[in-house]
Scaffold this active site. Structure first.
Site, PDB file in Angstrom:
ATOM      1  CE  LYS A   1      -4.447   0.830   0.166  1.00 31.53           C
ATOM      2  NZ  LYS A   1      -5.549  -0.057  -0.279  1.00 31.53           N
TER       3      LYS A   1
ATOM      4  CG  ASP B   1      -7.400   3.100  -0.627  1.00 32.96           C
ATOM      5  OD1 ASP B   1      -7.822   1.933  -0.620  1.00 32.96           O
ATOM      6  OD2 ASP B   1      -7.530   3.857   0.358  1.00 32.96           O
TER       7      ASP B   1
END
Ligand code: NDP
Ligand code: 2IT
Length: 449
Positions: A130, A170
């Site tokens: 991430k 995201d």
């Protein structure tokens, strides 16, 4: 909070707390996974011998960098960029980028950690990662967004690649941002390397259904959970939090499956529309005009906007949190149950606090944790990588069918694993154990690396 960890696992968790001070979201995500793993070590003692739990909690690589950019008033601005490459046992690092002012290392690590197990559940060849920045895209001009994305990639490009690390979107990162980042990557590397990013535009290497995938997948997963209980979404009153990418397409698919979503939100408040949210209008307000959810209400006199309201106070049969971490606390969960909620599917990552999770599990409702319920997004990213690798593009119907098959398989895997390990209907256990076992087996096979 009471720690209910197996004695063999406690030292590993203590080590995580010591090594990563102050990163509370990361601690929470680790604890939630480790709580499920006691019985796995009994069945697989080799995982303890190889210290898999200790290794899996330590990212393979963490990159933190300065992102300088110029705003429209010619002022120099400085943000911080992150990429945590957590685990590459099952494939290249894969996971989204979040641009939000709340971002710090602890958030990126919690998301990266979750991503390892989520990606393993998909059965596709992707590792976990991430990244993101504390940059706040709200109120920025298109040019400011472009300059920020270009600066971000000017550092990140050297760490990513189609076989190395493949970022996507995201919170705060959608098609526009992926476009600017892809353009800058192409320019710096002199490579038209489609597989380096997913969530691309449809005219330049993107996949149909990727935009819709997380939301559609979440609705499919909830439908599967209801089906095993001889129930369905048909006629269900639903509440979906958020009004971004995941929320919009969750609402669209719930409506297609016969449910009715009566409310959605953003960080300012929520809109309640008894007749059902008009998805086309929602898309227009949020995706096209990039406005706020309060701008929905004036279009329908019978709908209401409640500033700062708590969306979980609305009685509903099904709740799908699609905004952010820890948005449902113990009190909210208790209220949902009291009001008759029978299913909760997490479109967002870790939207329920540990106290809230306990309430849902104790109530015995159908509760789908994020790493299973929202895995449709990253699954379709992997399908985008497949199409890029063979320079092909599939049609909408076929891609959606693949997504639905993947969500059914994830549901079956979590359901059956929970049963096998003596916790029937506990999708938290099922998802954690099934995801962890896949990664652990690969790590054992690779030897000590
Ligand atoms: P978007 O940026 O498109 O939308 C985010 C939505 O959540 C907005 O309505 C936003 O409101 C709200 N929100 C964000 N942060 C907060 C906050 N701190 N408090 C209250 N509301 C907040 O993001 P996505 O829809 O892509 O992501 C939503 C969730 O889904 C995240 O948890 C993400 O990690 C998860 N997810 C996303 C996937 C994807 O493919 N995009 C895949 C799997 C999971 P506002 O505009 O007011 O900030
Ligand atoms: O949380 C997630 O799974 C995502 N934001 C999507 C990741 C991806 O690589 O598509």
């Amino acid at each position: 909070m009471n720690i209910t960890l197996d004695d063999k696992i406690k030292p590993a968790y203590r080590e995580v707390l010591n090594r990563n001070p102050g990163e509370t979201e990361f601690h929470q995500a680790v604890l939630e996974v480790l709580e499920s793993l006691g019985p796995v070590l009994v069945k697989h003692p080799e995982f303890a011998d190889h210290r898999i739990i200790e290794r899996i909690c330590e990212p393979e690589r963490q990159i933190i960098f300065r992102v300088p950019w110029m705003d429209d008033q010619n002022n120099v601005q400085i943000n911080r960029g992150f990429r945590v490459e957590f685990n590459s046992a099952l494939g290249p690092y894969k996971g989204g980028l979040r641009f939000h002012p709340s971002v710090y290392l602890g958030i990126i690590k919690f998301l990266g950690f979750e991503q390892i197990f989520k990606n393993a559940l998909t059965g596709l060849p992707i590792g976990g990662a991430k990244g993101g920045s504390d940059f706040d895209p709200k109120g920025k001009s298109d040019n400011e967004i472009m300059r920020f994305c270009q600066s971000f990639i000017t550092e990140l490009y050297r760490h990513i690649g189609e076989h190395t690390d493949v970022p996507a979107g995201d919170i705060g990162v959608g098609g526009r941002e992926i476009g600017y980042m892809f353009g800058q990557y192409k320019r710096i590397t002199n490579r038209w390397e489609a597989g380096v990013l997913t969530g691309k535009g449809l005219d330049w290497g993107g996949s149909l259904v990727r935009k819709e995938a997380t939301g559609y997948g979440a609705a499919f997963f909830v439908d599967e959970m209801l089906k095993v209980r001889n129930n369905s979404l048909e006629g269900k009153k639903c509440v979906v939090s958020g009004s971004g990418n995941v929320a919009i397409y969750t609402i669209e698919k719930i409506h297609q499956l016969g449910g009715k979503v009566v409310a959605c939100s953003d960080s300012g408040g929520f809109v309640y529309h008894e007749q059902g949210i008009d998805v086309e209008l929602l898309q227009q307000v949020k995706e096209v005009e990039r406005r706020r959810i309060k701008d929905y209400a004036p279009h329908y006199p019978e709908s209401k906007y409640i500033a700062k309201g708590n969306i979980w106070e609305i009685p509903c049969d099904v709740a799908i949190p699609c905004a952010t971490q820890n948005e449902i606390n113990g009190r909210d969960a208790t209220m949902l149950i009291k009001n008759g909620c029978v299913a909760v599917g997490e479109g967002a990552n870790m939207p329920t606090t540990p106290e809230g999770v306990r309430v849902f599990l104790d109530a015995g409702i159908a509760y789908g944790p994020g790493k299973a319920t929202n895995a449709g997004g990253v699954s379709t990213s992997a399908l985008e990588m497949q199409q890029n690798a063979c320079r092909d593009s599939w049609d909408f119907e076929y891609t959606e069918q693949r997504l639905q098959q993947i969500m059914r398989k994830i549901h079956k895997l979590c359901y059956e694993t929970a049963e096998q390990y003596g916790s029937p209907n506990n999708y938290v256990r099922g998802a954690n154990i099934a995801g962890f076992t896949r990664v652990a087996k690969a790590m054992v096979a690779f030897g000590l690396i």
